[in-house]
Design a protein around this motif. Sequence first.
Motif: not given
Lengths: 206, 215
Positions: A66-71, A73-85, A163-173
């Motif tokens: 996973p590349f970036l993770e977006l949270r 509240g209860i919703f979480t969305s993860k994206a890998s580079v492949f998904q971005t592409v 930044a103000d829409l959700a909390t972001l965290s960076m994955g290993p990718a």
Amino acid sequence: MEAGDDLVCCPVCDALHRVGEVDDDTRVRCIRCNTVIAVGRPEAILRIVVLASTALILMTIVVFYPFLELRNGIFTSKASVFQTVMSFSEGVMAPLSIAVAFFVIVLPVARLMALLWALFPLSIGAKPLRGARTMLRWAEILKPWAMAEIFMVGVAVALIKLADLATLSMGPAFWSFAAIVFITALKDTQMSKHSIWTALDTAQRT
Amino acid sequence: MDGTGHGAENLKALTALDAGLVGCRHCTRVAPLGATICTRCGGALESRDRTSMQRVWAWWLVGLLFFIPANLYPMLITQTVGRASEATIVGGVIELAQHGAYGVAGIVFFASIIIPVGKFIAIGYLALIVRKPHGHKPKSLLHLFEVVEWIGRWSMIDVFVVAILVALVQFNLLATINPGIAAVCFALSVVFTMLSALSFDSRRIWDQIETIADE
């Protein structure tokens, strides 16, 4: 004037130079347009090979983790580079999806592999593989189209937009990708057309 | 040739063409004039690319055509709880500035507006100069082309931003971001202007710089 091994033309402005042995840690620049023509670094080939292989290994992490993770509240969305592409993969946007895949993953990987194909045998003192010349030429042609570093800046801009829409965290990718950008930039400073081609010539003759 | 030479002072040099040779732009080797394939790297050889200007203008024009819809149509379509809002390139920059992110707004504005527009002007200017040089200062031409060639790729930032946002923000009902048609137009415009700059034979600019310096 005869065409010879030490006669070098500047690829940008066509000025002729006679370049013999280049002293260590010096750069020979074009007398007219200041383009770097030759770099005097005896271990340049080895360094390029090491850096290119490192970047290639990191690339596998980039694609599968996973590349970036977006949270939010209860919703979480993860994206890998492949998904971005693949984000443009619907309808009229599909060609753009392919183009982004090429700019961000396919061309950088192709360029690294072409370089390794051409230069890896040289770094261990073996004879060059077949097609080494073609590979080296293509590595240079692909250079402007490999846009990994631009993608990184795009990530930074996207982070601030969200930044103000959700909390972001960076994955290993994410960190692997940042490392690749840095390593590729470092590798390109070691490269000079004349020096690499001369090294390939010498290896082919022996 | 000691590594200290600065281009700005030496506008004249013996070129491969002057010496009756043709240089390979891929591997810097020289061959006798008239050779078509480089003996070292197998690349095509041409002393001065004669068809280059046609390709430069063709790509330039297509790039410009795609740049117009890229700015008129929405780049991003955001849907938040039933409300849909669309943002063009300029709209996105304004939005960033309103959030107080002036630095990022500046980067995006520079990459998506200033660079493409500057590039259209610079390539057009260079292509005209190469045909009819008079009354121009050689120094102003010196590194314009290199800057144009190097900086053009950075316009892709906005396309990648859209791709990342679209991939990340998919919360079904809460918020979804979809790409607009302008993203495709803009990406194509950037690719076409890059092709235009790559078709340019920089050696011809240097021939002209030498001619102007003689006058």
